[in-house]
Design a protein around this motif. Structure first.
Motif, PDB file in Angstrom:
ATOM      1  N   PRO A  34       0.800  -1.221   0.000  1.00 33.49           N
ATOM      2  CA  PRO A  34       0.000   0.000   0.000  1.00 33.49           C
ATOM      3  C   PRO A  34       0.837   1.278   0.000  1.00 33.49           C
ATOM      4  O   PRO A  34       0.386   2.316  -0.458  1.00 33.49           O
ATOM      5  CB  PRO A  34      -0.820  -0.099   1.291  1.00 33.49           C
ATOM      6  N   LYS A  35       2.059   1.205   0.495  1.00 31.63           N
ATOM      7  CA  LYS A  35       2.927   2.382   0.493  1.00 31.63           C
ATOM      8  C   LYS A  35       3.220   2.828  -0.935  1.00 31.63           C
ATOM      9  O   LYS A  35       3.214   4.014  -1.227  1.00 31.63           O
ATOM     10  CB  LYS A  35       4.242   2.088   1.195  1.00 31.63           C
ATOM     11  N   LEU A  36       3.503   1.882  -1.811  1.00 30.34           N
ATOM     12  CA  LEU A  36       3.776   2.239  -3.198  1.00 30.34           C
ATOM     13  C   LEU A  36       2.561   2.917  -3.804  1.00 30.34           C
ATOM     14  O   LEU A  36       2.668   3.979  -4.396  1.00 30.34           O
ATOM     15  CB  LEU A  36       4.152   1.011  -4.017  1.00 30.34           C
ATOM     16  N   ALA A  37       1.397   2.322  -3.634  1.00 31.04           N
ATOM     17  CA  ALA A  37       0.178   2.899  -4.185  1.00 31.04           C
ATOM     18  C   ALA A  37      -0.065   4.296  -3.624  1.00 31.04           C
ATOM     19  O   ALA A  37      -0.440   5.213  -4.363  1.00 31.04           O
ATOM     20  CB  ALA A  37      -1.015   1.997  -3.896  1.00 31.04           C
ATOM     21  N   ALA A  38       0.160   4.479  -2.346  1.00 29.65           N
ATOM     22  CA  ALA A  38      -0.071   5.780  -1.720  1.00 29.65           C
ATOM     23  C   ALA A  38       0.898   6.837  -2.216  1.00 29.65           C
ATOM     24  O   ALA A  38       0.523   7.987  -2.428  1.00 29.65           O
ATOM     25  CB  ALA A  38       0.038   5.656  -0.207  1.00 29.65           C
TER      26      ALA A  38
END
Length: 181
Positions: free
Chosen positions: A102-106
């Motif tokens: 989720p960090k990448l997406a965020a």
């Protein structure tokens, strides 16, 4: 034997020093020194997901939930949707290895992550296994944005419409362009 042990201690110490310096540079406020040093550490920090987003601690934290998706169209007009991993939907034993997804997406929303957007688009095409004769392909990355539930309520309305936020679009002319090393 003593020289080999000393060499290992030096290598480990150098790595720890590099890691700590990278973390320190990454979390310092914007300044000329940070702008100068950040490129030295970006290629280490970004792929490993070692950065932090401080929006959740802001006086006005993020008020929406978003999921990253991609729409792919090939030369024949065949369209496909790719949903990136949603760690919350996984069972516990599968959450741990993917907790940084989720960090990448965020962070793809930030301008400094423009190169990673193209990386994500290439990943989508490879994951979907699009055949070489289906190129060129067009990839559109977008977020589906849902408002978070108001304070005091336990769930958001599942029927509430989500808004679409276009992130980036790419066209890959050939299979080799997507699978280059």
């Amino acid at each position: 034997m003593a020289r080999r042990w000393t060499a290992w201690k030096l290598v480990i110490s150098a790595f720890v020093l590099f890691h700590m310096a990278g973390t320190l540079v990454w979390v310092t406020p914007e300044s000329p020194l940070r702008r100068e040093l950040l490129p030295w550490f970006r290629s280490y920090m970004v792929p490993l997901g070692l950065w932090q987003g401080w929006g959740m601690f802001a006086p006005d934290p993020v008020q929406s939930t978003y999921t990253l998706e991609a729409e792919v169209s090939d030369v024949r007009g065949l369209g496909r949707i790719h949903e990136f991993a949603k760690v919350a939907d996984l069972p516990f034993w599968r959450k741990m290895p993917g907790f940084r997804h989720p960090k990448l997406a965020a962070n793809l929303l930030a301008d400094e992550y423009v190169p990673q957007r193209e990386m994500a688009a290439r990943h989508v095409v490879r994951t979907l296994g699009i055949a070489p004769d289906a190129f060129p392909v067009y990839v559109r990355l977008y977020y589906q944005v849902a408002e978070t539930p108001p304070p005091g309520s336990s769930q958001a309305d599942p029927m509430a419409p989500k808004t679409i936020h276009n992130l980036a679009a790419f066209q890959f002319e050939s299979w080799d362009e997507v699978h280059r090393r």
